[in-house]
Write a protein that holds these residues in place. Structure first.
Motif, PDB file in Angstrom:
ATOM      1  N   ALA A 135      53.512  74.872  52.634  1.00  0.00           N
ATOM      2  CA  ALA A 135      53.989  76.223  52.312  1.00  0.00           C
ATOM      3  C   ALA A 135      54.948  76.182  51.122  1.00  0.00           C
ATOM      4  O   ALA A 135      54.876  77.050  50.235  1.00  0.00           O
ATOM      5  N   LEU A 136      55.822  75.191  51.075  1.00  0.00           N
ATOM      6  CA  LEU A 136      56.729  75.065  49.930  1.00  0.00           C
ATOM      7  C   LEU A 136      55.948  74.800  48.645  1.00  0.00           C
ATOM      8  O   LEU A 136      56.261  75.371  47.590  1.00  0.00           O
ATOM      9  N   ALA A 137      54.935  73.947  48.726  1.00  0.00           N
ATOM     10  CA  ALA A 137      54.116  73.651  47.543  1.00  0.00           C
ATOM     11  C   ALA A 137      53.334  74.881  47.096  1.00  0.00           C
ATOM     12  O   ALA A 137      53.234  75.169  45.897  1.00  0.00           O
ATOM     13  N   PHE A 138      52.783  75.633  48.057  1.00  0.00           N
ATOM     14  CA  PHE A 138      52.071  76.864  47.713  1.00  0.00           C
ATOM     15  C   PHE A 138      53.009  77.886  47.084  1.00  0.00           C
ATOM     16  O   PHE A 138      52.634  78.610  46.169  1.00  0.00           O
ATOM     17  N   ALA A 139      54.227  77.959  47.587  1.00  0.00           N
ATOM     18  CA  ALA A 139      55.203  78.896  47.029  1.00  0.00           C
ATOM     19  C   ALA A 139      55.544  78.525  45.587  1.00  0.00           C
ATOM     20  O   ALA A 139      55.714  79.411  44.743  1.00  0.00           O
ATOM     21  N   ASP A 140      55.634  77.225  45.297  1.00  0.00           N
ATOM     22  CA  ASP A 140      55.890  76.780  43.922  1.00  0.00           C
ATOM     23  C   ASP A 140      54.779  77.211  42.973  1.00  0.00           C
ATOM     24  O   ASP A 140      55.015  77.457  41.801  1.00  0.00           O
ATOM     25  N   ARG A 141      53.582  77.298  43.485  1.00  0.00           N
ATOM     26  CA  ARG A 141      52.432  77.664  42.661  1.00  0.00           C
ATOM     27  C   ARG A 141      52.129  79.159  42.710  1.00  0.00           C
ATOM     28  O   ARG A 141      51.160  79.630  42.128  1.00  0.00           O
TER      29      ARG A 141
END
Length: 157
Positions: A135-141
Motif C-alpha cells: 500500500a505504501l509503494a502504491f501510494a508512492d506511485r
C-alpha cells in the motif's frame, strides 16, 4: 518536521491492495483485443461550413492498439517490481495467492506452499505486513491514497 509511517486500517488496506492485484491478474490472463478501423461508408447529414474538427479513425485505432497494451505491460511490471522488494515469505504469499492465474485459497498457501508451513494467525500477520508495504509503494506511485486507508480517530483507541 518528521512524520512517521501512517497507521492504516487493515481491512481497508487489504481491500484496496487486493483490487489492484486483481487488476494485475486480469491484465495477465485476459488477452488484449485489438481494434480495427471500419471501412464501411456511413451516410449522414452534412452541414455547410467548416467545423475545424479533424477526424482520423485509423489514427485513433492505431494509437489505442499501441497505448493500451503498453500501459497494461507497464502496470504489470510495476506490480512485479513492488512485490520483488518484499521479504521472501511475503513474496511467496502474494505471488501464490494473488498473482497466479488459478484461484488459490489461503489455507493452501499457509499449509502447503510456505516452507515450513505456518499457522493461520502467523499467515495473517505476514500478509498484513505485506499489504502495508505494498500500500505504501502504491501510494508512492499514485495508485492509492493513504488518507482513505488511515484509521479514523475512533478506531485508534
Amino acid at each position: 518536521m518528521v512524520q512517521g509511517l501512517p497507521e492504516l486500517d487493515r481491512r481497508k488496506t487489504q481491500t484496496a491492495v487486493e483490487a489492484l492485484l486483481e487488476k494485475y491478474r486480469i491484465y495477465k490472463t485476459i488477452t488484449f483485443e485489438a481494434r480495427e478501423a471500419g471501412m464501411t461508408a456511413s451516410y449522414g447529414e452534412t452541414f455547410s461550413g467548416s467545423t475545424n474538427v479533424i477526424s482520423d479513425q485509423t489514427a485513433k485505432v492505431a494509437v489505442y492498439n499501441v497505448d493500451v497494451p503498453a500501459a497494461r505491460k507497464a502496470y504489470c511490471e510495476m506490480i512485479e517490481s513492488i512485490v520483488e522488494r518484499l521479504g521472501e515469505r511475503e513474496q511467496t504469499i502474494i505471488r501464490e495467492r494473488y498473482m497466479k492465474q488459478d484461484e488459490v485459497f489461503d489455507y493452501k498457501v499457509y499449509n502447503h506452499l510456505l516452507d515450513p508451513p505456518v499457522s493461520k494467525d502467523t499467515y495473517t500477520k505476514i500478509r498484513a505486513k505485506a499489504f502495508y508495504k505494498i500500500a505504501l509503494a502504491f501510494a508512492d506511485r499514485g495508485l492509492l491514497r493513504l488518507e482513505e486507508l488511515q484509521k479514523t480517530p475512533k478506531e485508534n483507541r
